[in-house]
Design a protein around this motif. Structure first.
Motif: not given
Length: 642
Positions: A23-36
């Motif tokens: 997963v590459a994120v831009a402008g999004v916190e990696t911690a938010d990925l758990d909900g995704l």
């Protein structure tokens, strides 16, 4: 952000293959990925800290790119070469401005089309988008990300003009946004090769640099991803604000293909807001409401701009309470490039150096009273955007860096101005309007439609014109469209400009058209037909047209079209009138784009008698007038003195 990601979820197709997802994120916190991705094994990397080979997972079951906005997605594209390959690729953009097109996956020929088995595009929340692509075998995920980013805008190609760019070290994606041809290298180099040739002409290197740069073939320019006030306050820190170390070229450029004047509103419904500091970051507040909060880097996105379009303007406070000087200048520069009308006291000396003298002066040129007047407000906006885009845009920044590094790059494209006339007496006036154009390389194709080249006023005007000019004669019986095509055959420019013989043009008309083309990507750009001088009754009127938008029509005497698009359609139809409208319709049906920029640099003349191909009675114009003034009253951008 976590709630927003979790609410839309992610489809089972992306996760059903098992294994680990990259997963590459831009402008999004990696911690938010758990909900995704609840319960899914994944490895995440943030593009703002990404370097070469950021994942330990070399063969992920799927690749997902999550970006807050299309602007953030373009930063991910900069590092798309570092994304692994997978047979399932997803792209999520959490929010987008209203003027963005729906995304798609128009993959480049040979790189993925024949392997594509399924693609899906759907809404993500209320303003976001989600794209899923499944392939018969693993394909580079970066190609999908670049295709989706490209489809949000009007550019058919993702690349930028030379020089080819290299990024050495993390945190540099902002320096070449949206360019999939960027090469990523270690801080010390070297830049990788392709076919025995370096893949970059110039590299930006993150500092502190660490080891010495070892690639003698490629110049490297050291730049700080960020300079905080805390760092400046430490021993020796003020050197970061000294002299040329904090000049415009030290600031990451504006991504003009994403943050630009598109969506500008002429008649806003909200008052002036304030750019204020809160918890070490800048946010734009209107009364007690936060409209948008900028990241620590000071980067502004298209979605941020979308939230500000209904404002009459933004007031800038230069107190050193935000993240740092580079972030501060970067935010203000991007807002100016987007055409957001700004109010400012004289910037502090450190900010004025980084803004550059012209933009620093422009910021202070407007008052509250100016912004209260719709026309004065728009004039201020155009001057701001023109200065910011031409001095701080990505293309301008890299051309400047190349020049400073001694790297030769091709000259900007030339324009061939095609001016067809039946009226010898107007030739001196028309050539005078072309003569005063600034900031472009142009030639003129003067086409005399039933007028002998030896006519005294024509001969004198041509002899006194000090730019390249070609005179073409055509019989009066030849249809107008045929005459224009004959003129185009003599043109040598990459763009063709259609010019009227009796209308007024501001000195930046052609430069503004080329600027609009550079950020819109449209094959044809032109001005809104707002200002008319009704010569019969000595009255200037202004009509109400939406500008800075994709459209199906522009003023016929203002448009500039890419030569490649003109030739693809075979030119103008061989008809005596309505050649512009016919060409516009043909271009749109063929898949081309038309962009309408501001109309403040053009005034059309309507006389009691004349040979206009578009003829309407005086009442037609008066009934459509938003404003009117006695006498000849153009916008101040015309710089016209009678």
């Amino acid at each position: 952000m976590t709630a927003a990601l979790a609410s839309a979820g992610m489809t089972a197709e992306l996760t059903r293959g098992g294994g680990k997802i990259a997963v590459a994120v831009a402008g999004v916190e990696t911690a938010d990925l758990d909900g995704l991705l609840p319960g899914v094994a994944f490895e995440a990397a943030d593009v703002d800290s990404m370097g070469p080979a950021p994942w330990t997972t070399t063969e992920p079951s799927a690749v997902l790119v999550v970006a807050r906005t299309p602007t953030d997605l373009r930063r991910a594209v900069t590092l798309s070469g570092e994304l692994p390959a997978a047979s399932m690729v997803g792209v999520i953009v959490v929010e987008s401005p209203p003027w963005c097109d729906a995304p798609g996956v128009p993959l480049s020929p040979g790189l993925g089309r024949r392997f594509l088995r399924d693609v899906g595009v759907s809404r993500y929340g209320s303003t976001g988008w989600r794209v899923k692509a499944r392939f018969s075998e693993p394909r580079p995920a970066g190609e999908v990300a670049a295709a989706v980013a490209r489809s949000f805008g009007g550019h058919h190609l993702s690349g930028y003009p030379l020089p080819m760019a290299g990024l050495a070290g993390p945190g540099l994606a902002d320096w070449r946004p949206g360019d999939p041809n960027v090469t990523v290298a270690d801080r010390q180099g070297p830049v990788p090769e392709r076919s025995g040739v370096s893949t970059a002409d110039l590299a930006i290197r993150a500092v502190p640099p660490g080891p010495r740069w070892i690639d003698e073939r490629v110049p490297a320019v050291d730049r700080r991803p960020s300079v905080t006030w805390e760092r400046i306050g430490s021993p020796g820190g003020y050197q970061a604000l000294a002299g040329a170390q904090f000049a415009p070229e030290a600031v990451p450029p504006v991504d003009e293909r994403s943050v630009n004047p598109q969506g500008f509103l002429k008649t806003p419904t909200r008052p002036v807001a304030d750019l204020l500091q809160r918890d070490g970051r800048w946010e734009i507040r209107l009364e007690d409401r936060t409209l948008t909060r900028l990241p620590a880097s000071g980067g502004v996105t298209d979605a941020d701009v979308g939230r500000l379009r209904r404002l009459r303007g933004v007031r800038v406070a230069w107190r050193p309470a935000h993240t740092g000087p580079i972030a501060a200048v970067r935010a203000v520069t991007a807002l100016a490039a987007a055409g957001v009308p700004l109010l400012s006291d004289p910037p502090p000396e450190w900010a004025a150096r980084a803004l550059g003298p012209e933009l620093a002066t422009r910021l202070t040129a407007a008052t509250e009273e100016d912004l209260a007047d719709d026309l004065r407000r728009e004039e201020h906006s155009v001057r701001l955007r023109r200065t910011a885009l031409t001095q701080h845009g990505t293309m301008a920044r890299w051309r400047d860096l190349a020049a400073r590094s001694g790297i030769a790059v091709p000259a900007p494209p030339a324009i061939s101005v095609i001016m067809c006339t039946r009226r010898a007496a107007l030739v001196p006036f028309a050539l005078g309007q072309i003569q005063r154009q600034r900031g472009v390389d142009l030639e003129v194709i003067l086409t005399l439609h039933g007028v002998p080249a030896g006519t005294p006023e024509v001969a004198r005007a041509v002899a006194g014109f000090d730019r390249p000019i070609t005179v073409v004669e055509a019989d009066a019986s030849v249809p107008f469209g045929v005459v224009l095509n004959q003129a185009a055959r003599h043109a040598g420019g990459s763009f063709l400009s259609k010019w009227d013989d009796d209308d007024w043009y501001g000195p930046h008309h052609l430069a503004d058209m080329m600027l609009a083309q550079s950020y819109s990507g449209a094959e044809l750009v032109g001005a809104a037909s707002e200002f008319f001088y009704l010569q019969q009754i000595d009255l200037t009127i202004r009509r109400d047209w939406t500008s800075e938008t994709m459209s199906n029509h522009v003023a016929g005497g203002t448009f500039v079209v890419a030569r490649s698009a003109f030739e693809a359609l075979g030119g103008f139809r061989p008809v005596p009138r309505a050649v512009d409208v016919q060409f516009f319709q043909d271009l749109l049906r063929a898949g081309g784009g038309i962009y309408r920029t501001h109309g403040l640099g053009f005034v059309a003349r309507r006389a009691a008698r004349g040979r206009h191909t578009w003829q309407e009675p005086i009442g037609y114009f008066l009934a459509r007038a938003k404003e009117q003034w006695r006498g000849f009253r153009p916008s101040r951008l015309m710089e016209w003195e009678q």
